[in-house]
Scaffold this motif. Structure first.
Motif, PDB file in Angstrom:
ATOM      1  N   LYS A  67       2.687   9.496  -5.599  1.00  0.00           N
ATOM      2  CA  LYS A  67       3.183  10.809  -5.182  1.00  0.00           C
ATOM      3  C   LYS A  67       4.346  11.256  -6.070  1.00  0.00           C
ATOM      4  O   LYS A  67       4.373  12.388  -6.546  1.00  0.00           O
ATOM      5  CB  LYS A  67       3.619  10.770  -3.716  1.00  0.00           C
ATOM      6  CG  LYS A  67       4.108  12.106  -3.208  1.00  0.00           C
ATOM      7  CD  LYS A  67       4.420  12.052  -1.723  1.00  0.00           C
ATOM      8  CE  LYS A  67       4.711  13.432  -1.169  1.00  0.00           C
ATOM      9  NZ  LYS A  67       5.932  14.039  -1.669  1.00  0.00           N
TER      10      LYS A  67
ATOM     11  N   ARG B 173      -1.108  14.868   3.626  1.00  0.00           N
ATOM     12  CA  ARG B 173      -1.845  13.964   4.518  1.00  0.00           C
ATOM     13  C   ARG B 173      -1.203  12.588   4.607  1.00  0.00           C
ATOM     14  O   ARG B 173      -1.177  11.978   5.675  1.00  0.00           O
ATOM     15  CB  ARG B 173      -3.286  13.820   4.038  1.00  0.00           C
ATOM     16  CG  ARG B 173      -4.099  15.041   4.382  1.00  0.00           C
ATOM     17  CD  ARG B 173      -5.533  14.811   4.018  1.00  0.00           C
ATOM     18  NE  ARG B 173      -6.315  16.003   4.321  1.00  0.00           N
ATOM     19  CZ  ARG B 173      -7.617  15.995   4.502  1.00  0.00           C
ATOM     20  NH1 ARG B 173      -8.280  14.864   4.414  1.00  0.00           N
ATOM     21  NH2 ARG B 173      -8.261  17.107   4.760  1.00  0.00           N
ATOM     22  N   GLN B 174      -0.682  12.079   3.468  1.00  0.00           N
ATOM     23  CA  GLN B 174      -0.069  10.745   3.541  1.00  0.00           C
ATOM     24  C   GLN B 174       1.203  10.813   4.376  1.00  0.00           C
ATOM     25  O   GLN B 174       1.518   9.873   5.111  1.00  0.00           O
ATOM     26  CB  GLN B 174       0.148  10.150   2.141  1.00  0.00           C
ATOM     27  CG  GLN B 174       1.167  10.870   1.246  1.00  0.00           C
ATOM     28  CD  GLN B 174       2.589  10.392   1.469  1.00  0.00           C
ATOM     29  OE1 GLN B 174       2.821   9.213   1.699  1.00  0.00           O
ATOM     30  NE2 GLN B 174       3.543  11.309   1.400  1.00  0.00           N
TER      31      GLN B 174
ATOM     32  N   ILE C 150       1.251   4.210  -2.859  1.00  0.00           N
ATOM     33  CA  ILE C 150       1.039   5.624  -2.525  1.00  0.00           C
ATOM     34  C   ILE C 150       2.266   6.444  -2.915  1.00  0.00           C
ATOM     35  O   ILE C 150       2.165   7.511  -3.532  1.00  0.00           O
ATOM     36  CB  ILE C 150       0.746   5.790  -1.012  1.00  0.00           C
ATOM     37  CG1 ILE C 150      -0.630   5.197  -0.673  1.00  0.00           C
ATOM     38  CG2 ILE C 150       0.805   7.255  -0.602  1.00  0.00           C
ATOM     39  CD1 ILE C 150      -0.924   5.128   0.829  1.00  0.00           C
TER      40      ILE C 150
ATOM     41  N   GLU D  61       0.214  10.871   8.014  1.00  0.00           N
ATOM     42  CA  GLU D  61      -0.236   9.541   8.424  1.00  0.00           C
ATOM     43  C   GLU D  61       0.945   8.610   8.700  1.00  0.00           C
ATOM     44  O   GLU D  61       0.925   7.830   9.661  1.00  0.00           O
ATOM     45  CB  GLU D  61      -1.137   8.954   7.340  1.00  0.00           C
ATOM     46  CG  GLU D  61      -1.998   7.823   7.826  1.00  0.00           C
ATOM     47  CD  GLU D  61      -2.858   7.250   6.707  1.00  0.00           C
ATOM     48  OE1 GLU D  61      -3.899   7.864   6.397  1.00  0.00           O
ATOM     49  OE2 GLU D  61      -2.496   6.212   6.137  1.00  0.00           O
ATOM     50  N   ILE D  62       1.986   8.702   7.872  1.00  0.00           N
ATOM     51  CA  ILE D  62       3.193   7.881   8.096  1.00  0.00           C
ATOM     52  C   ILE D  62       3.773   8.204   9.474  1.00  0.00           C
ATOM     53  O   ILE D  62       4.077   7.309  10.272  1.00  0.00           O
ATOM     54  CB  ILE D  62       4.249   8.140   6.993  1.00  0.00           C
ATOM     55  CG1 ILE D  62       3.785   7.541   5.661  1.00  0.00           C
ATOM     56  CG2 ILE D  62       5.618   7.569   7.403  1.00  0.00           C
ATOM     57  CD1 ILE D  62       4.685   7.879   4.479  1.00  0.00           C
TER      58      ILE D  62
ATOM     59  N   GLY E  42       6.602  14.560   3.515  1.00  0.00           N
ATOM     60  CA  GLY E  42       5.207  14.817   3.162  1.00  0.00           C
ATOM     61  C   GLY E  42       4.577  15.864   4.064  1.00  0.00           C
ATOM     62  O   GLY E  42       3.961  16.824   3.606  1.00  0.00           O
TER      63      GLY E  42
ATOM     64  N   PHE F 218      -3.034  15.721  -0.791  1.00  0.00           N
ATOM     65  CA  PHE F 218      -2.874  14.275  -0.598  1.00  0.00           C
ATOM     66  C   PHE F 218      -1.451  13.984  -0.114  1.00  0.00           C
ATOM     67  O   PHE F 218      -1.238  13.176   0.797  1.00  0.00           O
ATOM     68  CB  PHE F 218      -3.226  13.535  -1.907  1.00  0.00           C
ATOM     69  CG  PHE F 218      -2.286  12.440  -2.354  1.00  0.00           C
ATOM     70  CD1 PHE F 218      -2.008  11.343  -1.533  1.00  0.00           C
ATOM     71  CD2 PHE F 218      -1.700  12.481  -3.609  1.00  0.00           C
ATOM     72  CE1 PHE F 218      -1.151  10.319  -1.970  1.00  0.00           C
ATOM     73  CE2 PHE F 218      -0.848  11.474  -4.039  1.00  0.00           C
ATOM     74  CZ  PHE F 218      -0.572  10.393  -3.211  1.00  0.00           C
ATOM     75  N   HIS F 219      -0.482  14.673  -0.675  1.00  0.00           N
ATOM     76  CA  HIS F 219       0.918  14.443  -0.302  1.00  0.00           C
ATOM     77  C   HIS F 219       1.140  14.723   1.177  1.00  0.00           C
ATOM     78  O   HIS F 219       1.809  13.987   1.884  1.00  0.00           O
ATOM     79  CB  HIS F 219       1.850  15.343  -1.123  1.00  0.00           C
ATOM     80  CG  HIS F 219       1.784  15.071  -2.587  1.00  0.00           C
ATOM     81  ND1 HIS F 219       2.537  15.764  -3.505  1.00  0.00           N
ATOM     82  CD2 HIS F 219       1.064  14.175  -3.299  1.00  0.00           C
ATOM     83  CE1 HIS F 219       2.280  15.303  -4.723  1.00  0.00           C
ATOM     84  NE2 HIS F 219       1.393  14.349  -4.624  1.00  0.00           N
TER      85      HIS F 219
ATOM     86  N   LYS G  66       0.837  -1.207   0.000  1.00  0.00           N
ATOM     87  CA  LYS G  66       0.000   0.000   0.000  1.00  0.00           C
ATOM     88  C   LYS G  66       0.872   1.257   0.000  1.00  0.00           C
ATOM     89  O   LYS G  66       0.679   2.171  -0.794  1.00  0.00           O
ATOM     90  CB  LYS G  66      -0.910  -0.003   1.235  1.00  0.00           C
ATOM     91  CG  LYS G  66      -1.866   1.184   1.274  1.00  0.00           C
ATOM     92  CD  LYS G  66      -2.719   1.221   2.539  1.00  0.00           C
ATOM     93  CE  LYS G  66      -2.079   2.094   3.602  1.00  0.00           C
ATOM     94  NZ  LYS G  66      -2.971   2.371   4.747  1.00  0.00           N
ATOM     95  N   ARG G  67       1.887   1.258   0.896  1.00  0.00           N
ATOM     96  CA  ARG G  67       2.769   2.432   0.981  1.00  0.00           C
ATOM     97  C   ARG G  67       3.568   2.611  -0.310  1.00  0.00           C
ATOM     98  O   ARG G  67       3.863   3.730  -0.725  1.00  0.00           O
ATOM     99  CB  ARG G  67       3.716   2.282   2.173  1.00  0.00           C
ATOM    100  CG  ARG G  67       3.050   2.439   3.519  1.00  0.00           C
ATOM    101  CD  ARG G  67       2.643   3.868   3.773  1.00  0.00           C
ATOM    102  NE  ARG G  67       1.761   3.972   4.929  1.00  0.00           N
ATOM    103  CZ  ARG G  67       0.900   4.966   5.107  1.00  0.00           C
ATOM    104  NH1 ARG G  67       0.795   5.929   4.226  1.00  0.00           N
ATOM    105  NH2 ARG G  67       0.138   4.989   6.170  1.00  0.00           N
TER     106      ARG G  67
END
Lengths: 101, 347
Positions: free
Chosen positions: B101, B193-194, B97, B197-198, B155, B190-191, B93-94
């Motif tokens: 990006k 927020r991801q 993503i 989240e990391i 990010g 999006f960049h 998943k990562r």
């Protein structure tokens, strides 16, 4: 579709990209890109301008093929509608208050 | 206006327009420049937009070519610190993503090159200047991405600073630049927020993972703050850029605003910012931060940062490795064009 001549320095020609964001709407200019031919221009446009479902249809047009009005005579070129307010519905005020008109 | 001249539109290189100007008498050229300047001033006063074929002061054009091409270069070089981690992402998943990006960063670079080209600057020239080390790009991308947590810090903080910088640029007076920025800003959130989240996942993981997240925040904090550019009293071009409605807020204003946002967000992460001097100044109603090492900033900008040589070498290598693709595509296009021409002759 004919492919425009490459520019000097063997650089791929510029294509202008127009994207229709959904059915029922017009294609709108999104930007430009370089590509050797129309097929590659379309593929590149898809990858560049519709990575998030921004479009259902794409046009690519060789930049050289577009003609435009001269920006230096913007006033004169568009003067014809000046003073012709009667082309707008708002010019006609006597009917104010009349229903469904 | 039957004699209205129609000219082919976009990206017509400005030299062509200058050539036609040479044919004008000096009086005509002067009148044209005066009229152009008057119109330009009116557009600025109304906070309207300048479009590529409009008359513009040579210095305005030059400033924009420099700023937009540097911005494009930053996006292109900015792919590298993160691309390094695609093969080592901790999950599928990562990895997906991160690939999306990095692809976005390439896209942002291309939107911006496209905008710069409308000012008459050929794309191959811009790319060559980058590879020759003649062009500048954001100092931030000359720092190494050491751990997976750096993907989070980049990010959250680097893209966060970029957003703070770019949102006002959506209203830049040069139409194509503003429009490119609108597209970029939509994608940047999006960049950020991801990345957040990391960091959030790491800070709620094992003590070692939390420490890794804190280390990354510590290393990227100061470079991210310096992304806004030198302090206002050491930023000679800012005033003119603001008068031209390219820049809407000063470097320090944007930086202070960014520090305030980081201060709130870092609490959610349960991490800290490596700056004891951050405070909200009740008098000025502005956030303040501790001193930054501007000597380091200028060193990195001058090409003497930790990764400058490596980044440019990688860019050159990528360009060289792509040569056969460009040649093959050109050969194919030529062959198809010839086939088409033969068919037309036969018909």
């Amino acid at each position: 579709m004919t492919t425009p001549e490459p520019h000097a320095g063997n650089v791929w020609p510029i294509w202008e990209v127009f994207v229709r964001s959904s059915r029922g709407l017009s294609h709108v200019h999104a930007g430009s890109l370089h590509a050797p031919d129309a097929a590659m221009a379309l593929r590149n446009a898809r990858d560049l301008y519709t990575r998030r479902n921004e479009g259902v249809s794409i046009w690519v047009v060789p930049a050289d093929a577009i003609a435009s009005s001269d920006p230096d005579s913007k006033g004169a070129f568009f003067e014809s509608p000046q003073g012709k307010d009667y082309r707008h519905a708002t010019y006609y005020t006597k009917s104010e208050g009349v229903k469904h008109l | 206006m039957a004699s209205q001249t129609l000219q082919s539109v976009p990206a017509e290189p400005s030299p062509a327009r200058h050539e036609t100007r040479h044919e004008m008498s000096p009086e005509d050229a002067a009148r044209r420049d005066a009229e152009g300047q008057a119109y330009f001033d009116k557009v600025m006063a109304e906070d309207s937009r300048i479009e590529p074929r409009d008359w513009m002061p040579p210095a305005y054009r030059k400033t924009l070519v420099r700023q937009v091409s540097q911005h494009a270069h930053s996006e292109i070089i900015g792919m590298q610190p993160e691309a390094n981690w695609i093969s080592r992402a901790p999950s599928l998943k990562r990895k997906a993503i991160l690939m999306a990006k990095v692809q976005d960063e390439a896209g942002h670079g291309l939107y911006l090159y496209s905008a710069a080209e409308t000012l008459g600057q050929p794309r191959d020239q811009m790319m060559q200047d980058l590879m020759d080390g003649k062009a500048k790009y954001s100092s931030i991308f000359n720092y190494p991405a050491r751990t997976w947590a750096d993907m989070g810090a980049i990010g959250w903080m680097v893209d966060g600073a970029a957003i703070a910088n770019q949102v006002p640029l959506c209203r830049a007076s040069f139409g194509p630049y503003g429009r490119a920025m609108v597209r970029v800003c939509k994608e940047e959130s999006f960049h950020q927020r991801q990345g957040f989240e990391i960091l959030l996942e790491l800070s709620h993981g094992t003590p070692a993972q939390k420490q890794m997240a804190q280390d990354a925040v510590n290393r990227w904090y100061a470079p991210a703050l310096m992304m806004f550019g030198p302090p206002d009293d050491d930023s000679p071009n800012s005033k003119q850029s603001m008068a031209w409605n390219i820049k809407r807020f000063s470097n320090d204003e944007l930086r202070n605003r960014f520090v305030g946002m980081m201060m709130e967000q870092v609490k959610v992460l349960e991490l800290t910012l490596p700056d004891k001097d951050i405070r909200f100044n009740e008098e000025t109603k502005k956030w303040e931060h501790g001193p930054l090492d501007w000597d380091e900033f200028h060193e990195v900008l001058a090409g003497r940062g930790p990764c400058n040589a490596q980044r440019l070498e990688r860019r050159r290598e990528a360009h060289q490795n792509g040569a056969w693709v460009r040649e093959a595509a050109a050969a194919y296009a030529e062959k198809q064009a010839k086939k088409q021409a033969d068919k037309e002759v036969a018909a």
